[in-house]
Structure formats: C-alpha cells, structure tokens
Design a protein around this motif. Structure first.
Motif, short mmCIF file in Angstrom:
data_model
loop_
_atom_site.label_atom_id
_atom_site.label_comp_id
_atom_site.label_asym_id
_atom_site.label_seq_id
_atom_site.Cartn_x
_atom_site.Cartn_y
_atom_site.Cartn_z
N ASP B 241 35.65 38.58 42.97
CA ASP B 241 36.09 37.21 42.70
C ASP B 241 37.32 37.16 41.80
N THR B 245 40.97 35.60 42.78
CA THR B 245 41.63 34.59 41.95
C THR B 245 43.03 35.05 41.53
N LEU B 248 45.53 34.96 44.39
CA LEU B 248 46.00 33.60 44.67
C LEU B 248 46.97 33.12 43.60
N ALA B 310 43.75 26.03 36.04
CA ALA B 310 42.30 25.98 36.24
C ALA B 310 41.72 27.37 36.47
N ALA B 311 42.42 28.16 37.29
CA ALA B 311 41.89 29.46 37.67
C ALA B 311 41.85 30.42 36.48
N ARG B 313 42.10 29.67 33.26
CA ARG B 313 41.23 29.17 32.19
C ARG B 313 39.81 29.67 32.44
N ASN B 314 39.41 29.64 33.70
CA ASN B 314 38.08 30.10 34.06
C ASN B 314 37.94 31.61 33.92
N LEU B 315 38.94 32.31 34.46
CA LEU B 315 38.85 33.77 34.52
C LEU B 315 38.99 34.40 33.14
N GLY B 317 39.20 32.61 30.08
CA GLY B 317 38.66 31.85 28.95
C GLY B 317 39.74 31.28 28.04
N ARG B 339 34.53 39.84 29.47
CA ARG B 339 34.06 38.55 30.00
C ARG B 339 33.35 38.76 31.33
N PRO B 340 32.24 38.01 31.57
CA PRO B 340 31.52 38.22 32.83
C PRO B 340 32.44 38.09 34.06
N SER B 341 33.37 37.15 34.02
CA SER B 341 34.21 36.92 35.19
C SER B 341 35.18 38.07 35.44
N ALA B 346 29.15 42.83 36.22
CA ALA B 346 28.30 41.70 35.86
C ALA B 346 28.03 40.78 37.04
N HIS B 347 28.74 40.99 38.14
CA HIS B 347 28.70 40.01 39.21
C HIS B 347 28.24 40.60 40.53
N ARG B 352 23.75 44.09 41.82
CA ARG B 352 22.53 43.98 41.02
C ARG B 352 21.39 44.79 41.61
#
Lengths: 120, 355
Positions: B241, B245, B248, B310-311, B313-315, B317, B339-341, B346-347, B352
């Motif tokens: 992911d 991101t 893009l 937006a992207a 900020r999410n990725l 933090g 960070r998890p992202s 973590a993902h 898992r």
C-alpha cells in the motif's frame, strides 16, 4: 450547499489515501467540516480530540490490521458516534459499535444521508 | 473454524478391558505414537471433537452407544476428512456380518481389520500408514482453508481497487477543464496504479523497494538512456500500500513538472532523493525542480496537491511541504519507517498468516 443547522465535524479513519481525499472533498461539498484522518487505530488514539469532532467514519482494515471494530468501540467510549465505511459489509455487521454503514465506493447521496445520523 | 484446528496426529484407543488398553497404549507409545484413551461415552464425545488421527477399537468397544457416538461424529465431518478406524476382532467373531454393519453405520471412514491375537509389528505398521494418510488429509484441509482465506482477501483487494479507481475518477473529473483533459489525466493515473500493481506482483506480491517505485513511475519520462529525473537513495522496502501511494504521488509530481515545471522545457531537470536516518529510522524524501520556467504558486488547489497532501499526511503522519520557489518547485516529506503504514511487516492478511 447551505444548512439550516450547524455543519458537522467529521474525522475519517481509513488507510487508503485515494478514498480519504475523495471523501474529504465530498464532506466539504456537503457543507460539513473535514476534521482530519488517521490510518491506524494507534495513530487515531494519539491525535484525536473528542471535543472537536461530531462523528467518525471508520474502515474495517487499517494500516495496523483489522483494528477498525476496536477503534469504533473505543470512539464510542469517548462519546464519538461512528459510521463504518467499508466494502466488507458482512464483517461490519458482526460489530454493534456503529450507527450504520456507508458502502464503498462511497456515493455522495448515501454519505449525505448517513452523516445526518451524527446529529444527536 | 475451531473444530478444524485439530492436529490429527494422535491415536485414540477404545478398549473397555483395561489390560487391552494398557497393552495398546504401551505398544503404540513405544513406537513414537501419541496415544489417548477414551474412558467413557462423554470422554469419547469430547475427544472426537479434538479430532483424532485415527481410532483403534477392540471388539468389546463396539457397543451400540459407541457406534452411535462415532456415527454422529462421522456424518458431521467436513468433506476432506475420512477417519481411519483400526478394528481388532476376535477370530471367532462373525467377521462378514460385523464388517457389513460397520460399513453401514460408520460412513466417511476407512476400516482396517485385524484378527486377535495380532502380530504386533503388523498392527504398528498398519496404524502408522493410516496416520500418514490422515496427515495428508490434514494438508488438504489446510490448503482448503488457505484458499478460502485467499478468496476473501482477493475480494477485499478487488473492492479496494474499485473504490480507489472510483475516487480517482471522481476527483479527476472535478478538476478537468475539458473531456480531453479528463481522459488524459484519468488514463495517466490509472496507468500509474496498474504499473505499481504489476511491479508489486512481480516481486513477492507484498513489497517493493523505493528505488523500484521511482524507476517504474519515471520510466515514461526517460528519453533513450537519459533520465531527466535523477533518483537517488538507499534501499527502503515498502509494503504494497505504501508503494502504491508513493507511486501515485511521484506520478502527480512528474506530470505536474511535465505540464508546468522543469520537465516542460528541454533543459529542465528534477532531482529526487531520499535518506534514512540511522538513529531513528526517519525517512525523508525531497523533490527539487531546476531549469524550468519561473514558478508561481497556483491560484487553486488541484488534484495533485490535494492528493499529495492527503496521501502523505496518512502515510508519513506529517504534512508535506510544497514550496513554489521562483527557480523551481520543491517538495519534501518525512516520517518514521516504524509507522504501521510504512512498515511492510505490519500490514496484510497474507503476511500475518505466514509462519
């Protein structure tokens, strides 16, 4: 768009940025306020301020795993009402922590209706 | 699901005569087999729920109650299961009648008959080979479970991609000045999404190096061997992911440079570099344009800026900085790799469940 009542301040817990920035734009088009986003439950806990939010949109799977349902329950404990926003309707249905569900891909009309559930 | 978690590698002994039970237990244990006895009807029900690898039953154990309990278990088995049952009969017993009756009352099981007194090595090797067959059933079970899991994961990913495309569509349309404009921007974004998907799939399906993300995104901007976007930085493994991101984001930066910035003139150049601080794992990415036409800040926030903000900020933090310097656009963002992202481990459902 004008409102007879105050605009809602909406927080979004979601890990797909494409969906966030689209929903952010939709929320603003509806005359509401986009109050921020987080991509994991752990981040949400750090950054959210319950007094500045009228409701939260929550996805099921986040950057730290399937933490959406736990996050929804946690938000409710903070007094913040929650709507799930997901393509995984059956999983969301297993959890009672939300007022309702907005299906992905998100349609503006559906979002507009469901957001009104945040008014208490 | 819980019912399917049995290890299927142990032997359940059904022998009402204590001496028989002792004997069978010590014989099979000596040969390295895990043995459990069922003491009574309740115990039998309970042990069956824990999924034995096979049952060894003496003639005396075949009471109507036991027949019924095992019958109920057998008809409730999942499709992959065929429980092996070793049956020890007395020489004088009516073999044919018993076999016919058990075949009827115990479907979905494989019956292996021995006559008492039993040659011990025959019995042990019979039990061992039945257990091996049972373990192959367990493999089938695990594959079926894995396939169900993968189908759910696939469905989830397809829905996610459709939701992504739907967002790209809506947001591209909102900023488009003409239908041609829209078609060009939309297909460019879709292609960037498709390219990174292909690249992730061709690697291991879960991760991609940052340099690889840059390379595949900027390939269209290369002329001959000369790339006008110089990308440098250490190896950084990104999860699916995060890679999508960033691809893009790079696409937005590159198309913007091509339309308005350094890449809109032949002599313009772009430098993309990233560093990882050894102390705290802080990843910093910088995009610097030079040699383009004089830059002025745009009057309105377009798709690119809005998405980048937006992207990232999410990725990461943190909010990225975009500076419209006269000599060229400069863009920078940084965030912790823990960070998890940004942390590929973590993902992902597939990660898992891997051992």
């Amino acid at each position: 768009m004008t409102h007879d009542v105050a605009p809602l301040r909406i927080f979004y817990l979601e890990d797909n940025p494409l969906i966030i920035f689209h929903v952010e734009a939709m929320i603003e088009d509806l005359g509401h306020i986009f109050a921020g986003s987080a991509d994991s439950f752990s981040e949400l806990k750090q950054i959210i301020n319950a007094h500045e939010i009228d409701g939260a949109l929550v996805d099921i799977d986040l950057a730290d795993g399937r933490t959406g349902p736990t996050a929804a329950a946690w938000l409710r404990e903070q007094g913040i009402p929650v709507l799930f926003v997901t393509g995984q309707e059956t999983i969301a249905a297993e959890y009672g922590a939300a007022l309702g569900l907005v299906r992905k891909p998100v349609a503006a009309a559906d979002l507009a209706d469901k957001l009104e559930l945040f008014r208490r | 699901m819980h019912r399917n978690e049995g290890s299927l590698d142990w032997v359940m002994v059904l022998a009402p005569y204590r001496r028989d039970a002792d004997y069978l237990e010590s014989l099979l244990s000596e040969h390295g087999l895990l043995v459990r006895r069922a003491a009574d009807a309740d115990d039998l029900c309970h042990q069956l729920e824990e999924l034995p690898g096979l049952i060894v039953a003496t003639h005396e154990a075949l009471t109507p109650e036991v027949l019924e309990i095992v019958h109920a278990h057998l008809i409730g088995q999942p499709d992959w299961s065929e429980l092996p049952i070793v049956i020890l009969l007395d020489r004088a017993a009516p073999q044919t009648r018993i076999r016919a009756e058990l075949a009827k009352v115990w479907p979905g099981s494989r019956h292996i008959y021995y006559q008492r007194p039993v040659a011990t090595l025959d019995l042990v090797s019979g039990v061992q080979s039945a257990l091996l067959a049972r373990l192959r059933q367990r493999d089938v079970r695990d594959h079926i479970e894995r396939e169900v899991e993968l189908r759910h994961e696939l469905n989830h990913r397809v829905k996610n991609i459709l939701a992504s495309v739907s967002s790209i569509f809506a947001m591209t349309r909102r900023g488009a000045k003409s239908l041609d404009d829209f078609a060009e921007d939309f297909s460019g974004r879709l292609l960037a999404l498709a390219n990174v998907h292909t690249a992730v799939f061709e690697m291991d399906g879960e991760s991609l190096d940052l340099a690889h993300v840059a390379d595949l995104t900027f390939r269209p901007y290369r002329s001959g061997n000369q790339s006008r976007i110089a990308a440098t930085g250490p190896s950084v493994t990104l999860g699916r992911d995060a890679a999508t991101t960033l691809a893009l984001c790079f696409h937005e930066l590159a198309t913007n440079a091509l339309k308005y910035g350094a890449l809109s003139v032949p002599e313009g150049l772009v430098g993309l570099d990233w560093t990882v601080s050894p102390a705290d794992g802080l990843l910093s990415i910088r995009w610097v344009e030079r040699g383009g036409p004089p830059v002025t800040a745009p009057s309105r926030t377009g798709y690119g800026t809005r998405y980048l903000t937006a992207a990232l900020r999410n990725l990461f933090g943190t909010v990225p900085t975009i500076a419209y310097r006269p000599q060229g656009l400069e863009f920078a963002v940084s965030g912790l790799l823990s960070r998890p992202s940004l942390n590929p481990a973590a993902h992902g459902v597939l990660n898992r469940h891997d051992p």
